[in-house]
Enzyme design. Structure first.
Site, PDB file in Angstrom:
ATOM      1  N   GLU A 122       0.807  -1.216   0.000  1.00 32.75           N
ATOM      2  CA  GLU A 122       0.000   0.000   0.000  1.00 32.75           C
ATOM      3  C   GLU A 122       0.841   1.268   0.000  1.00 32.75           C
ATOM      4  OE1 GLU A 122      -0.441  -2.640   1.938  1.00 32.75           O
ATOM      5  OE2 GLU A 122      -2.318  -3.464   1.180  1.00 32.75           O
ATOM      6  N   HIS A 168     -11.288  -5.562   8.921  1.00 33.62           N
ATOM      7  CA  HIS A 168     -12.055  -5.365   7.701  1.00 33.62           C
ATOM      8  C   HIS A 168     -13.253  -4.437   7.912  1.00 33.62           C
ATOM      9  CE1 HIS A 168      -9.707  -8.886   6.556  1.00 33.62           C
ATOM     10  NE2 HIS A 168     -10.046  -8.674   5.299  1.00 33.62           N
TER      11      HIS A 168
HETATM   12  C1  LIG Z   1      -1.871  -5.061   4.446  1.00 32.15           C
HETATM   13  C2  LIG Z   1      -2.927  -5.824   3.717  1.00 32.15           C
HETATM   14  N1  LIG Z   1      -3.296  -5.443   2.487  1.00 32.15           N
HETATM   15  C3  LIG Z   1      -4.271  -6.073   1.824  1.00 32.15           C
HETATM   16  C4  LIG Z   1      -4.914  -7.144   2.373  1.00 32.15           C
HETATM   17  C5  LIG Z   1      -6.087  -7.813   1.652  1.00 32.15           C
HETATM   18  N2  LIG Z   1      -5.705  -9.179   1.230  1.00 32.15           N
HETATM   19  C6  LIG Z   1      -6.035 -10.249   1.970  1.00 32.15           C
HETATM   20  S1  LIG Z   1      -5.366 -11.653   1.374  1.00 32.15           S
HETATM   21  C7  LIG Z   1      -4.642 -10.863   0.095  1.00 32.15           C
HETATM   22  C8  LIG Z   1      -3.764 -11.621  -0.841  1.00 32.15           C
HETATM   23  C9  LIG Z   1      -2.625 -12.276  -0.142  1.00 32.15           C
HETATM   24  O1  LIG Z   1      -1.850 -13.036  -1.006  1.00 32.15           O
HETATM   25  P1  LIG Z   1      -0.669 -13.945  -0.485  1.00 32.15           P
HETATM   26  O2  LIG Z   1       0.224 -13.156   0.389  1.00 32.15           O
HETATM   27  O3  LIG Z   1      -0.037 -14.565  -1.666  1.00 32.15           O
HETATM   28  O4  LIG Z   1      -1.337 -15.033   0.441  1.00 32.15           O
HETATM   29  P2  LIG Z   1      -2.416 -16.125   0.051  1.00 32.15           P
HETATM   30  O5  LIG Z   1      -3.742 -15.509   0.257  1.00 32.15           O
HETATM   31  O6  LIG Z   1      -2.161 -16.528  -1.360  1.00 32.15           O
HETATM   32  O7  LIG Z   1      -2.181 -17.244   0.998  1.00 32.15           O
HETATM   33  C10 LIG Z   1      -4.949  -9.505   0.133  1.00 32.15           C
HETATM   34  C11 LIG Z   1      -4.509  -8.502  -0.869  1.00 32.15           C
HETATM   35  C12 LIG Z   1      -4.491  -7.533   3.654  1.00 32.15           C
HETATM   36  N3  LIG Z   1      -5.046  -8.583   4.294  1.00 32.15           N
HETATM   37  N4  LIG Z   1      -3.513  -6.876   4.286  1.00 32.15           N
END
Ligand SMILES: Cc1ncc(C[n+]2csc(CCOP(=O)(O)OP(=O)(O)O)c2C)c(N)n1
Ligand SMILES: Cc1ncc(C[n+]2csc(CCOP(=O)(O)OP(=O)(O)O)c2C)c(N)n1
Ligand SMILES: [Mg+2]
Ligand SMILES: [Mg+2]
Lengths: 399, 364, 399, 364
Positions: free
Chosen positions: B74, B143
């Site tokens: 972000e 959230h």
């Molecule tokens: C700081 C932050 N930004 C955005 C999000 C929203 N978000 C939740 S899961 C996700 C994707 C995460 O991807 P990854 O790190 O590859 O983990 P995965 O879900 O594939 O296990 C996002 C963008 C968040 N939880 N935290």
């Protein structure tokens, strides 16, 4: 047309078909900082490259001589109360000057608080450059006009700006590169990481120059990172890392020109680590004796960027006493002019406090501007009253 | 204590219903079509169309250079947006959820909000930061934050939040067109609220900085914004009926602030001077929340018109609750009416000194 | 005694004496993800290592079979409205289970929202583990008691926690390592960078396991990074990077055990990238067809972590039908028990909203708790009144 | 409009003068000596002793494991501090300047403030975040922010700020001893303020959450904290003298809040009920700043005792000015007295309806 096509996306195939995306080897920096000055014999023998151009050497020389004097003058201005604070780049003049001269006309520079000299070497008005440190405003020069972003105080935050600007230029089809400067300490910030990653993924025409001057205020590099070198961080983003002797103006200039050319040509970003040293304290307000020894500093004085360049010019027969004198006199003239201009009080207008917060001041800001104006008028009135009362008294006394 | 979310009165008609989410999407689409300098980017805004689908179809229509999936960072998003704005683009970025804007706080506060001021107008920041905010959708921890207090306290930002479908379109267009940075707060639980709204002829709405009286009334003024607007309208309806100890109904005025910065003092003060009583309603925690500023400012401007102190109905001073407990936290109709009831309707209360350690003390 | 002595600080000497601090080569990951399953012939021939221990294979097998079933059950609970949301680790069971089993008794696990299975495989009560996703509270188990930190939602923010905890343990002289889990998307966050750098500089006993499952919600790895591999990021911190087949439970277990042992012994942190794949959508609320094809998923189904392990056990003659049935029945029993317990409404106490904000609630919180209590009592009274009125009417009607 | 900083009355004596910076250093030192779980870390806190020298000598006395220079990364500092607290340590971290705490905002807001609540008390966060704040020292951009509004709006944090040398010691000790996270705001321009204070026998001070009346008075109450306390005391002295159109002097009460969270409603309300008039004074921008909450809360509790609305004297709603202009921004004695003068001392004003678009409207 999109500029964002991914160069060779990962195959989603599972192991064992899966492989690292690219070969890491070409991204890794050399085992030794790249140098040019003082290596003429070895280097030409080795790679047959032509020596650095004489004109460039002379321009770099004039600029580092001026830069050294500029640093001295600015530090003196802090003692005279004409600057609020000055973070000197003494010892780092080669990086500063090479960065400025490596830039193309349309390229942008993203400096930190320590990089006043780079902005001045690019041709900006030194008084405007010093505005932040003088304290008359946060920023003094025309950024879009000069293609120099404001001197940045929050560490590493200027790097994503450089990436965004270069990305925007590329989207618009302009051949513009951005050169962002950051310190060794700044590489520990999250913004460093995020900026380099964005640049790598988007193949942004941005070049990152880390001036590793050995310290983040009092904290030595060994407490900042355990990496083989800061340039080694490049491979983690999939971009090339270059290691260069930061006190060798010619080497820094060459490495940056190469990286900027590549960037403008769509070849993506580069991380350059320039190994250098901050010869003075962090700022005039700092006390460097608390965290380092004189001996350590002495060793680096032996590797002074101005001396290194001067020696090369002499060795190549490009420097006579007249040229030296000329450079020194020019530097002296500019310093004198700076001193004189900085001794005049800057124009200050309290109304400006409210003028630029938004495109149109809000009702609240207009009210506050009115309030301050009224206060200042009242202040003036009572000062005038006091003065006229005083002069009357004085007049009476002398009568 | 109902927390049900209803549409504002205008939404009752059902001819061509559109949701707030759709109106937001139209606003982005039209802004991109009208101005090639408008670029949308953020996490999952591309093929997915955003987790709330507000950017749905934009990459298909405008290509990945105009609507771009970013790496997951972000500060990087806000920082590159600042850089793009420095080159003359008009970035519109999406933070996926309220609490996930916090990693970019430094870029927002130290740069985006100050760049115009720092550079005496040479580097304006015409960028929009879209942030879905607030609770009521059963979101798990992080959230459902209402983070508007942080942005309000940051000079240089505009803070805008729509409560109706028409405002969603109109205010987002105005935000993108603004030459200043706008934190555009989208009330999550109103994404699916519907109204009769035609994307071909989006109705004109007042600009940023103008509050709107959503319901006329004479007894007291409810001052609110975003997700609490429908709740206040519902409370106003309920208040019309008889209540309490057989007392007559109250005729409540409801003001939708629409933008917290700039704050429309005139509209609010004019209403409170007329009604003499006011309650500020929001979901964000009460302590040091928006209601404090609003109540204090109104009191400064309307002191001698006030029959009672301006009260506040807000979220409690706690981290946002887990889904199964959130209904207790959100200001609902009953809690709003309770506050209205505490506005010292009995004549004895209007005597100086009559009010002290009353029920009002710990309301927020 | 200090634990913070810097291992071989940079020599402050200027170039050409200056050299990268360490040789980068040993820090770089292998050119291919490390695998064990299905490589018996090749591997033993090659390096003469003994094959994986039969007992371990069986434990891993039981756990992945249970894990697969757990993922299915939890997903089903979302459809039944018993979970607010569930991010399934189907396809990543090998990583989850191996992570749990690699941990020593006193080690800590730092999971993300997707790592429920790792916590369950560590032996935690699944109902407590699911508390966050059920929505009865933010967190359901005893973290200090289980040495599992809360499931973490803000991406990568758990990594500095792991570093801090492991550092604290080391300061106290305890032999404790921390294993932090993060996704491929999470590696782009500044907190990833800062955590790894702190760990490297402090030689913290922390191990970072990146489950690279190909996606961050809809964003594929190619838009997340341009690095050769995520494991290559390690060299930028000066720590070893390991690349492992994340669907190979034995390989992941081995690599993690090695890294954790090294960490506990004072050898510093390791970055492990496990190449895996998320077979289901991001969560039950996601629509994966918007960003990937069935074919792509199909390819990975062929490399299923449960099948890979089962095949190995069969090949080695360690799996008869009875064992298979036993594992499946155990998984089924546990799933049934989970289902049943999750169908009971959790105890909820609105007063808890105020109880844990501070050690002692403030006066304001006490007032607010009173207010809510009064409201709920009023609600109950009017509900009771309505009910008694209603039952009277009903009584009258039936009369 | 003087912005001169004077010591509170107690500091006038000169027997054994100590500065606030020294008292803070003693507090850290004594806390470390008393409890081996107290660890100090941050940027430059080691051999340099911090840029304000508050950690001077700690590494020498306790070794680099107890007082540790970190890499340069504020989220990393706060995040590792959270992890250390999870293992039972009591970290005390230093953010080098106010604006340089913003990179760690997510760790502070999403974790440190909520960890106890999230884990039902199983993982308390007994950590202290020291932040030098505010202006008046000629600092360049980003070195003079008053960021307390952000922290006040974050449930789960305590927000503490000393104004006297004795409080600097006492409140920092109490913060470190607290089982909750404390944002400890150190007024930069008071670092060099002096008082008669003995490190061997530091005087006991009231705990966190207790406001103190620094000066008794009957005309009106000045409510303030941190860097503005000495300014308010100076204003109160000046107010005693005749002023304006030959009117009599005002006898102002001055309250030093000492902690913004928890907020001591009782002490403040008791004073305002007595004086009937109040002005809140702080350096932070007025809009959505601490003063809004304080004024609103006091009004809720003291409405019928108030002769005039609670006014606010605050920093303007602008990014903190450059050094050469900061004197215009900081609330000084004259601006405070102007506000006091607007507290409707003329009897005509007390009539309902007599006050409206008066001077007070745009004060903050
Ligand atoms: C700081 C932050 N930004 C955005 C999000 C929203 N978000 C939740 S899961 C996700 C994707 C995460 O991807 P990854 O790190 O590859 O983990 P995965 O879900 O594939 O296990 C996002 C963008 C968040 N939880 N935290
Ligand atoms: C985000 C942030 N944190 C802390 C500071 C305070 N600070 C100013 S300069 C400095 C050291 C920077 O070191 P380095 O990046 O190596 O640059 P150098 O000063 O050596 O040029 C620090 C900690 C800051 N400016 N910004
Ligand atoms: Mg440095
Ligand atoms: Mg992923």
């Amino acid at each position: 047309m999109t500029v964002l096509e991914q160069p060779g996306a990962y195959a989603p195939a599972p192991p064992p078909s899966w492989r690292p995306r690219t070969d890491a080897a070409p991204l890794l920096p050399d085992a030794e900082p790249y140098r040019v000055l003082g290596t003429r014999g070895t280097r030409t023998a080795q790679d047959g490259a032509p020596g650095p151009d004489a004109g460039l050497l002379r321009r770099l020389y004039a600029a580092v001589v001026h830069g050294r004097r500029f640093n001295e003058q600015a530090t003196a201005l802090t003692r005279q109360g004409r600057l609020a604070v000055y973070p000197s780049s003494r010892g780092q003049e080669a990086c500063q000057v090479a960065a400025a001269l490596a830039l193309g006309e349309r390229d942008w520079l993203f400096p930190s608080y320590r990089d006043t000299l780079a902005a001045v070497a690019r041709g900006l008005d030194p008084v405007e450059v010093l505005s932040l440190l003088r304290g008359d405003w946060h920023h003094g020069y025309d950024s879009p006009g000069t293609r120099v972003a404001p001197l940045c105080t929050p560490l590493a935050t200027q790097l994503p700006h450089a990436v965004g600007l270069a990305h925007a230029a590329r989207l618009k089809g302009d051949e513009v590169a951005a050169l962002a400067l950051v310190g060794d300490g700044g590489t520990s910030e999250g913004d460093f990481h995020e900026a380099l990653n964005f640049a790598a993924v988007w193949q942004t025409p941005a070049v990152f120059l880390v001036q590793n001057n050995g310290f983040a205020i009092s904290v030595p590099l060994a407490k900042q990172t355990a990496a083989p070198s800061l340039a080694h961080k490049a491979v983690g983003y999939g971009i090339p890392g270059r290691l260069v002797d930061g006190n060798d103006a010619v080497a820094v200039h060459e490495v940056l020109c190469e990286a900027l050319d590549r960037a403008r040509a769509g070849g993506g970003p580069t991380l350059v680590e320039a190994v250098t040293y901050r010869l003075e304290a962090h700022t005039n307000a700092d006390d460097a004796t608390r965290y380092r020894t004189d001996q350590e500093v002495e060793v680096w004085r032996e590797h002074d960027p101005v001396t290194l360049l001067e020696r090369e010019l002499r060795d190549r027969g490009l420097l006579d006493e007249a040229t030296v004198r000329e450079a020194e006199e020019a530097a002296e003239r500019q310093a004198a002019e700076l001193r004189e201009r900085m001794h005049q009080d800057p124009p200050l207008d309290p109304a400006e406090l409210f003028a630029h917060v938004y495109a149109q001041p809000t009702r609240q800001l207009r009210d506050q501007a009115d309030q301050l104006r009224a206060e200042l008028e009242a202040e003036q009135r009572s000062a005038a009253a006091a003065q006229s009362a005083g002069s009357t008294t004085a007049g009476e006394e002398t009568r | 204590m109902s927390t049900a979310v209803r549409q504002p009165a205008a939404a009752a008609a059902d001819r061509k219903p559109a949701t707030m989410g759709q109106a937001l999407r139209h606003a982005l689409r039209d802004a991109m079509a009208d101005d090639p300098d408008v670029h949308v980017f953020g996490e999952d805004v591309g093929s997915l169309g955003g987790v709330f689908r507000v950017t749905d179809g934009l990459t298909a229509e405008f290509g990945p250079d105009r609507c771009t999936d970013t790496p997951l960072a972000e500060a990087g998003i806000l920082g590159t947006a600042a850089g793009m704005a420095m080159y003359g683009l008009r970035p519109v970025v999406e933070m996926q959820f309220d609490a996930f804007a916090y990693p970019g706080f430094e870029q927002l506060v130290s740069h985006i909000s100050r760049m115009r001021n720092r550079t005496r107008g040479k580097l304006p920041m015409p960028l929009t930061v879209r942030i879905p905010y607030g609770g009521g959708i059963g979101g798990v921890e992080h959230h459902s934050d209402s983070s508007e207090a942080y942005y309000m306290a940051t000079p240089g930002l505009h803070v805008v939040t729509p409560a109706t479908v028409a405002d969603a379109y109109g205010l987002l267009r105005a935000s993108i067109a603004s030459d200043d940075p706008v934190v555009f707060l989208e009330p999550k639980r109103l994404y699916w609220s519907k109204a009769d709204w035609d994307p071909q002829e989006p109705e004109a709405v007042p600009g940023i900085g103008r509050a709107v009286v959503r319901r006329r009334g004479s007894s007291a003024t409810l001052i609110t914004y975003g997700p609490s607007v429908p709740v206040c309208l519902e409370a106003a309806e309920a208040a019309r009926e008889e209540h309490g100890d057989g007392a007559e109904g109250w005729d409540l005025e409801v003001i939708d602030l629409r933008s917290l910065v700039p704050f429309d003092e005139e509209t609010v003060a004019a209403s409170v001077r007329r009604t003499g009583r006011a309650v500020v309603v929001h979901e964000s925690p009460g302590f040091a929340g928006p209601g404090g500023e609003i109540a204090a400012r109104i009191t400064e401007r309307c002191f001698h018109y006030l029959e009672a102190p301006v009260l506040r109905v807000a979220g409690f001073d706690i981290p946002y609750p887990p889904p199964m407990l959130e209904r207790h936290h959100l200001p609902g109709v009953d809690r709003i009416l309770d506050a209205v009831a505490r506005l010292q309707w009995e004549s004895g209360f209007t005597e100086s000194g009559g009010f002290g350690q009353g029920r009002g003390g710990g309301a927020v």
